[in-house]
Design a protein around this motif. Structure first.
Motif, PDB file in Angstrom:
ATOM      1  N   PRO A  31       3.615 -17.447 -29.560  1.00  0.00           N
ATOM      2  CA  PRO A  31       2.457 -16.941 -28.817  1.00  0.00           C
ATOM      3  C   PRO A  31       1.848 -15.683 -29.414  1.00  0.00           C
ATOM      4  O   PRO A  31       0.615 -15.539 -29.434  1.00  0.00           O
ATOM      5  N   ASP A  32       2.677 -14.774 -29.925  1.00  0.00           N
ATOM      6  CA  ASP A  32       2.134 -13.539 -30.504  1.00  0.00           C
ATOM      7  C   ASP A  32       1.327 -13.846 -31.772  1.00  0.00           C
ATOM      8  O   ASP A  32       0.229 -13.300 -31.969  1.00  0.00           O
ATOM      9  N   ARG A  33       1.873 -14.712 -32.636  1.00  0.00           N
ATOM     10  CA  ARG A  33       1.165 -15.040 -33.879  1.00  0.00           C
ATOM     11  C   ARG A  33      -0.059 -15.905 -33.600  1.00  0.00           C
ATOM     12  O   ARG A  33      -1.070 -15.798 -34.302  1.00  0.00           O
ATOM     13  N   LEU A  34       0.021 -16.764 -32.585  1.00  0.00           N
ATOM     14  CA  LEU A  34      -1.140 -17.562 -32.224  1.00  0.00           C
ATOM     15  C   LEU A  34      -2.255 -16.656 -31.694  1.00  0.00           C
ATOM     16  O   LEU A  34      -3.435 -16.851 -32.005  1.00  0.00           O
ATOM     17  N   VAL A  42      -6.183 -16.226 -33.263  1.00  0.00           N
ATOM     18  CA  VAL A  42      -7.434 -16.303 -32.521  1.00  0.00           C
ATOM     19  C   VAL A  42      -8.174 -14.971 -32.577  1.00  0.00           C
ATOM     20  O   VAL A  42      -9.405 -14.922 -32.765  1.00  0.00           O
ATOM     21  N   ASN A  43      -7.423 -13.870 -32.433  1.00  0.00           N
ATOM     22  CA  ASN A  43      -8.065 -12.556 -32.482  1.00  0.00           C
ATOM     23  C   ASN A  43      -8.776 -12.324 -33.809  1.00  0.00           C
ATOM     24  O   ASN A  43      -9.901 -11.799 -33.855  1.00  0.00           O
ATOM     25  N   ASN A  44      -8.112 -12.679 -34.909  1.00  0.00           N
ATOM     26  CA  ASN A  44      -8.726 -12.470 -36.227  1.00  0.00           C
ATOM     27  C   ASN A  44      -9.987 -13.305 -36.392  1.00  0.00           C
ATOM     28  O   ASN A  44     -10.981 -12.853 -36.985  1.00  0.00           O
ATOM     29  N   LEU A  45      -9.964 -14.551 -35.891  1.00  0.00           N
ATOM     30  CA  LEU A  45     -11.148 -15.400 -36.002  1.00  0.00           C
ATOM     31  C   LEU A  45     -12.296 -14.859 -35.156  1.00  0.00           C
ATOM     32  O   LEU A  45     -13.463 -14.859 -35.602  1.00  0.00           O
TER      33      LEU A  45
END
Length: 473
Positions: free
Chosen positions: A365-368, A372-375
């Motif tokens: 969940p943290d990496r997911l 999304v945040n980076n996109l």
């Protein structure tokens, strides 16, 4: 020999010539001896046949007289051979020669004894008074049990020697012709081998100098042609690798310049503000504003360092995912809440669309959330007064997460490069802060999740990033 060793063409040429020359010489010598034996054997058998015919003519004659001698002269002229007749004691009693110089002389006693025993032929006889080398045969004179002596037929060897000499001369001319033909054929074969090798050497030299533009033009389908094709493919790969290395080197240089710029700008601003605050040049009412600017610059540098550390960890496979079933809708809503203030400042709206049948995703969940945040952060940089849409839906035993915007878009050339580490496309980023590391991190994280990411964009209309991730069991 030193010059021969240095050239494959010469070595092959001399090898072919020497082999053919030795072969022709061996065949010529062998044919010469075999032909000589054949001629001698054939002449001997012919003389034996003629001697037996002479015996049939005179086998009823016991005493030599003029009529018999005339008959011998006739047979001599018919058979083209000299004829001698000797009695049981070995003494010559008649010859086909008109001068009869050998009449009264004797043949070897052993020859006379062999005739008395009924032996048909004796070769290589030597008669007293004969000077020329002769091929001779002897058959008994008389009937089976009544032998009167022997009949000698001999022919000079000079004719046979001339025939053999003519044969050897013919073989010599054939050998010379064979040498000329072998030189021509060997030259052609050697040239067909050495020419592509010289081309290969030329291309290899150019490769050693870093020039990958040269190709080997060999149309042969043999092993050399296959080697040339392999080298051409190798040169293409080396050219591609060299091009990639140059591109990556340029990206690395650009990245170092960008990082230096990104660090120098906030550090310079922070240094100026701190000096002004330290010297008391800023009134108390304005200090909170400058403190806020210094704080934001510190956060920017902290993000830059975090991105670099994430890339280092990804490159060294130092990140371990804690994957578990994750519901995607709350994660996307949290991302919207986080970036809503920043989007509002740019007049951009955020929209969320999640399909009701979207399954749980199997992810960290943290990496997911980082993906999304980076996109979304990337979309915000290039979208002013537009719309950014976050969507999720089931797709191919997984889920599809799409982050699309109505921003400036990405050129076709840059679409192939945006995933490269340290790449920073020149599409208005001079007005925004960033290091060009976000998408590289996204791609690495998606790969760790065993997923796929694609991009579709058109300049002036916007960009859409689609991430596919496997669903939870």
């Amino acid at each position: 020999m030193l010059g021969i060793d240095k050239s494959i063409f010469r070595r092959l040429l001399f090898s072919y010539m020497l082999t053919i020359l030795l072969g022709l010489c061996a065949v010529g010598i062998l044919m010469s001896f075999l032909t000589k034996d054949y001629i001698v054997e054939t002449q001997t058998q012919e003389l034996l046949r003629k001697a037996k015919r002479v015996n049939l003519t005179i086998q009823n004659v016991r005493e030599m007289n003029d009529s018999v001698k005339d008959l011998l002269v006739f047979l001599d002229q018919s058979f083209d051979t000299r004829i001698w007749v000797f009695d049981r004691s070995g003494q010559i009693v008649a010859t086909s020669s008109k001068d009869e110089v050998y009449v009264g002389k004797s043949v070897d006693a052993s020859v006379a004894q062999r005739m008395i025993k009924g032996e048909e032929a004796v070769l290589n006889l030597q008669f007293e008074g004969m000077k020329d080398t002769m091929l001779s045969v002897v058959v008994p004179w008389g009937k089976e049990k009544d032998v009167y002596g022997g009949i000698v037929l001999h022919a000079p060897v000079v004719g046979m020697n001339q025939t053999i000499a003519h044969l050897r001369e013919t073989i010599l001319w054939v050998t010379l012709f064979g040498i000329v033909m072998s030189v021509a054929i060997a030259s052609l074969l050697s040239w067909s081998i050495s020419r592509p090798l010289r081309q290969i050497e030329k291309v290899a030299t150019r490769i050693g100098l870093g020039d990958y533009s040269e190709r080997i033009d060999v149309k042969a389908k043999d092993e050399i042609g296959e080697l040339a094709g392999t080298i051409n493919r190798m040169v293409e790969q080396l050219e591609k690798i060299d091009r990639e290395k140059r591109k990556l080197e340029q990206i690395r240089i650009d990245f170092l310049g960008n990082v230096s710029h990104e660090l120098r700008t906030p550090l310079t601003a922070m240094q100026g503000f701190l000096e002004a605050l330290q010297d008391g040049l800023i009134v108390d009412q304005a200090r909170p504003k400058y403190y806020d600017i210094i704080y934001k610059e510190t956060l920017h540098m902290s993000r830059l360092v975090d991105d670099i550390m994430d890339l280092v960890k990804l490159e060294n496979n130092a990140i371990e995912l804690e994957r578990r079933p994750v519901e995607i809708e709350p994660l996307l809503k949290q991302c919207m809440y986080r970036f809503t203030p920043e989007a509002a400042e740019k007049g951009t709206a955020l929209a969320l669309e999640v399909h009701p049948a979207t399954p749980l995703v199997f992810a960290d969940p943290d990496r997911l959330q980082q993906i999304v945040n980076n996109l979304v952060k990337n979309a915000l940089k290039f979208t002013d007064h537009g719309t950014i849409r976050l969507a999720a839906a089931p797709k191919e035993n997984g889920i599809s997460i799409v982050v699309s915007d109505t921003g400036t878009g990405i050129s076709p050339e840059d679409q192939e490069l945006i995933w490269e580490r340290f790449f920073k496309a020149d599409r208005g980023r001079s007005k925004t802060k960033g290091t060009g590391l976000g998408l590289a991190i996204v791609r690495e994280l998606v790969s760790l999740h065993e997923g796929k990411i694609t991009v579709a964009s058109e300049v002036g209309k916007g960009t859409a990033f689609e991430v596919w991730l496997p669903q939870a069991s």
